[in-house]
Design a protein around this motif. Structure first.
Motif, PDB file in Angstrom:
ATOM      1  N   LEU A   1       0.781  -1.090  -0.133  1.00 39.91           N
ATOM      2  CA  LEU A   1       0.048  -0.112  -0.157  1.00 39.91           C
ATOM      3  C   LEU A   1       0.864   1.400   0.215  1.00 39.91           C
ATOM      4  CD1 LEU A   1      -2.537  -1.179   2.841  1.00 39.91           C
ATOM      5  CD2 LEU A   1      -2.495  -1.398   0.038  1.00 39.91           C
ATOM      6  N   ALA A   2       0.204   2.270   0.002  1.00 39.19           N
ATOM      7  CA  ALA A   2       1.074   3.540   0.085  1.00 39.19           C
ATOM      8  C   ALA A   2       1.793   3.677   1.319  1.00 39.19           C
ATOM      9  CB  ALA A   2       0.201   4.815  -0.084  1.00 39.19           C
ATOM     10  N   GLY A   3       3.114   3.654   1.163  1.00 40.89           N
ATOM     11  CA  GLY A   3       4.023   3.690   2.623  1.00 40.89           C
ATOM     12  C   GLY A   3       5.485   3.188   2.068  1.00 40.89           C
ATOM     13  N   GLU A   4       6.228   3.107   3.048  1.00 42.45           N
ATOM     14  CA  GLU A   4       7.599   2.646   2.884  1.00 42.45           C
ATOM     15  C   GLU A   4       7.815   1.235   2.118  1.00 42.45           C
ATOM     16  OE1 GLU A   4       8.627   1.188   7.358  1.00 42.45           O
ATOM     17  OE2 GLU A   4       9.671   3.021   6.781  1.00 42.45           O
ATOM     18  N   GLU A   5       7.073   0.522   2.291  1.00 46.18           N
ATOM     19  CA  GLU A   5       7.203  -0.879   1.726  1.00 46.18           C
ATOM     20  C   GLU A   5       6.710  -0.932   0.281  1.00 46.18           C
ATOM     21  OE1 GLU A   5       8.475  -3.438   2.869  1.00 46.18           O
ATOM     22  OE2 GLU A   5       8.676  -2.468   5.041  1.00 46.18           O
ATOM     23  N   GLN A   6       6.239   0.069  -0.365  1.00 45.54           N
ATOM     24  CA  GLN A   6       5.914  -0.056  -1.815  1.00 45.54           C
ATOM     25  C   GLN A   6       7.115   0.351  -2.498  1.00 45.54           C
ATOM     26  OE1 GLN A   6       2.971   2.917  -2.805  1.00 45.54           O
ATOM     27  NE2 GLN A   6       2.583   2.153  -4.834  1.00 45.54           N
ATOM     28  N   PRO A   7       7.541  -0.367  -3.405  1.00 45.00           N
ATOM     29  CA  PRO A   7       8.801  -0.167  -4.086  1.00 45.00           C
ATOM     30  C   PRO A   7       8.578   0.839  -5.061  1.00 45.00           C
ATOM     31  CG  PRO A   7       7.548  -1.983  -5.015  1.00 45.00           C
ATOM     32  CD  PRO A   7       6.889  -1.623  -3.909  1.00 45.00           C
ATOM     33  N   LYS A   8       9.812   1.716  -5.149  1.00 45.22           N
ATOM     34  CA  LYS A   8       9.877   2.776  -6.362  1.00 45.22           C
ATOM     35  C   LYS A   8      10.360   2.335  -7.532  1.00 45.22           C
ATOM     36  CE  LYS A   8      11.599   7.408  -7.062  1.00 45.22           C
ATOM     37  NZ  LYS A   8      12.272   8.396  -6.519  1.00 45.22           N
ATOM     38  N   LEU A   9       9.688   2.472  -8.725  1.00 48.43           N
ATOM     39  CA  LEU A   9      10.085   2.047 -10.009  1.00 48.43           C
ATOM     40  C   LEU A   9      10.993   3.103 -10.506  1.00 48.43           C
ATOM     41  CD1 LEU A   9       6.774   0.334 -11.454  1.00 48.43           C
ATOM     42  CD2 LEU A   9       8.776  -0.654  -9.923  1.00 48.43           C
ATOM     43  N   TYR A  10      12.130   2.411 -10.839  1.00 56.03           N
ATOM     44  CA  TYR A  10      13.093   3.209 -11.728  1.00 56.03           C
ATOM     45  C   TYR A  10      13.208   2.761 -13.251  1.00 56.03           C
ATOM     46  CZ  TYR A  10      15.065   4.944  -7.176  1.00 56.03           C
ATOM     47  OH  TYR A  10      15.245   5.405  -5.954  1.00 56.03           O
ATOM     48  N   THR A  11      12.578   3.720 -14.074  1.00 56.81           N
ATOM     49  CA  THR A  11      12.343   3.358 -15.594  1.00 56.81           C
ATOM     50  C   THR A  11      12.793   4.348 -16.434  1.00 56.81           C
ATOM     51  OG1 THR A  11      10.680   2.312 -16.935  1.00 56.81           O
ATOM     52  CG2 THR A  11      10.071   3.873 -15.369  1.00 56.81           C
ATOM     53  N   THR A  12      12.934   4.004 -17.622  1.00 55.25           N
ATOM     54  CA  THR A  12      13.531   4.928 -18.726  1.00 55.25           C
ATOM     55  C   THR A  12      12.221   5.137 -19.721  1.00 55.25           C
ATOM     56  OG1 THR A  12      14.546   2.978 -19.980  1.00 55.25           O
ATOM     57  CG2 THR A  12      15.821   4.394 -18.739  1.00 55.25           C
ATOM     58  N   ILE A  13      11.010   4.382 -19.430  1.00 53.82           N
ATOM     59  CA  ILE A  13      10.006   4.573 -20.314  1.00 53.82           C
ATOM     60  C   ILE A  13       9.462   6.029 -20.697  1.00 53.82           C
ATOM     61  CG2 ILE A  13       7.448   3.718 -20.611  1.00 53.82           C
ATOM     62  CD1 ILE A  13       8.215   1.222 -19.007  1.00 53.82           C
ATOM     63  N   ASN A  14       9.410   6.489 -19.519  1.00 53.74           N
ATOM     64  CA  ASN A  14       8.817   8.164 -19.841  1.00 53.74           C
ATOM     65  C   ASN A  14       9.855   9.161 -20.039  1.00 53.74           C
ATOM     66  OD1 ASN A  14       6.447   7.162 -19.241  1.00 53.74           O
ATOM     67  ND2 ASN A  14       6.730   7.225 -16.886  1.00 53.74           N
ATOM     68  N   LEU A  15      11.061   8.885 -20.572  1.00 53.42           N
ATOM     69  CA  LEU A  15      12.062   9.816 -20.964  1.00 53.42           C
ATOM     70  C   LEU A  15      12.671  10.605 -19.897  1.00 53.42           C
ATOM     71  CD1 LEU A  15      10.756  10.933 -24.738  1.00 53.42           C
ATOM     72  CD2 LEU A  15      12.439   9.182 -24.352  1.00 53.42           C
ATOM     73  N   PRO A  16      13.178  10.061 -19.024  1.00 48.14           N
ATOM     74  CA  PRO A  16      13.810  10.514 -17.691  1.00 48.14           C
ATOM     75  C   PRO A  16      14.613  12.025 -18.283  1.00 48.14           C
ATOM     76  CG  PRO A  16      14.954   8.452 -18.198  1.00 48.14           C
ATOM     77  CD  PRO A  16      13.820   8.489 -19.122  1.00 48.14           C
ATOM     78  N   SER A  17      14.765  12.702 -17.067  1.00 46.39           N
ATOM     79  CA  SER A  17      15.673  13.867 -17.184  1.00 46.39           C
ATOM     80  C   SER A  17      17.084  13.484 -16.899  1.00 46.39           C
ATOM     81  CB  SER A  17      15.167  14.984 -16.397  1.00 46.39           C
ATOM     82  OG  SER A  17      15.067  14.635 -14.918  1.00 46.39           O
ATOM     83  N   SER A  18      17.712  14.348 -16.949  1.00 43.03           N
ATOM     84  CA  SER A  18      19.288  14.027 -16.382  1.00 43.03           C
ATOM     85  C   SER A  18      19.579  13.796 -14.882  1.00 43.03           C
ATOM     86  CB  SER A  18      20.053  15.326 -16.806  1.00 43.03           C
ATOM     87  OG  SER A  18      21.552  14.827 -16.409  1.00 43.03           O
TER      88      SER A  18
END
Length: 231
Positions: A23-40
């Motif tokens: 659920l929303a909280g510290e146990e929810q993993p953060k996704l690091y992805t290049t799908i949305n054209l990330p900034s520098s």
């Protein structure tokens, strides 16, 4: 003829069940992805997350950086999946993890970091260890990164992460994979190119100056009494 992977049963573990505590909280993993054209700045976070996942926080050092792979990822010449495979096949990863561990420990560590889960059972650990011993580290890494499990969960554009952190066991918590030490105990010191020294000399104890006995303290006369020989 190459040896096929050994068949093993998928024993029932909590990390094989769909997670319900994300659920929303510290146990929810953060996704690091290049799908949305990330900034520098976002690309810096993606690269940092990749190093932390593969090398663990213990080994995220200047010596483990791969500038050439980072440059290719920044200019979209390779995907995150290619970047992860490059880190796994780097000489630094091999020196810090493969060269100082046995095959069983190395397999367990790679499954945790690449597939984001723990080993199902000893049968699976044995199956991967046979592949590692018979076909080499490159074929073993290819087997993990190109597996259906990896593609279903991370694909080409997502940094692997620990898919389920919380395991409900009484009086036993689950330590994040990137916080586990990558090396074994003192039995492998010789393999880590570290001497196992033992001191056989006398031990000298240091006493701070403020704790030294002052003039007139009876403790100063104890040594005199020990030197007296009674006839």
């Amino acid at each position: 003829m190459s040896i096929p992977i050994l068949n093993y049963s998928l024993s029932t573990h909590n990390h094989r069940v769909n997670s319900f505590e994300y659920l929303a909280g510290e146990e929810q993993p953060k996704l690091y992805t290049t799908i949305n054209l990330p900034s520098s700045a976002e690309m810096d976070e993606i690269i940092w997350a990749s190093y932390r996942q593969i090398f663990s926080e213990h080994q995220t050092l200047v010596s483990t950086q791969q500038p050439f792979l980072e440059s290719q990822l920044r200019f979209n010449q390779i995907t995150i999946k290619d970047f992860i495979k490059g880190l796994l096949l780097s000489a630094e990863f091999r020196y810090l993890n493969y060269d100082v561990n046995n095959n069983y420990r190395f397999v367990e560590m790679c499954v945790q970091r690449v597939l984001g889960r723990d080993i199902y059972n000893q049968r699976e650990k044995l199956a991967f260890s046979i592949i590692l011993a018979s076909r080499g580290i490159e074929k073993f890494i290819d087997l993990l990164v190109d597996s259906e499990e990896y593609n279903e969960n991370f694909g080409e554009f997502i940094v692997p992460y620990q898919r389920r952190r919380t395991i409900f066991q009484r009086n036993k918590g689950e330590v994040p994979f990137n916080l586990k030490t990558p090396r074994l105990n003192y039995n492998f010191l010789s393999k880590q190119f570290m001497p196992n020294l033992s001191w056989s000399g006398s031990v000298r104890r240091f006493r701070p100056q403020e704790q030294m006995p002052k003039a007139g303290d009876p403790a100063l006369f104890f040594n005199m009494l020990n030197d007296i020989s009674f006839v």
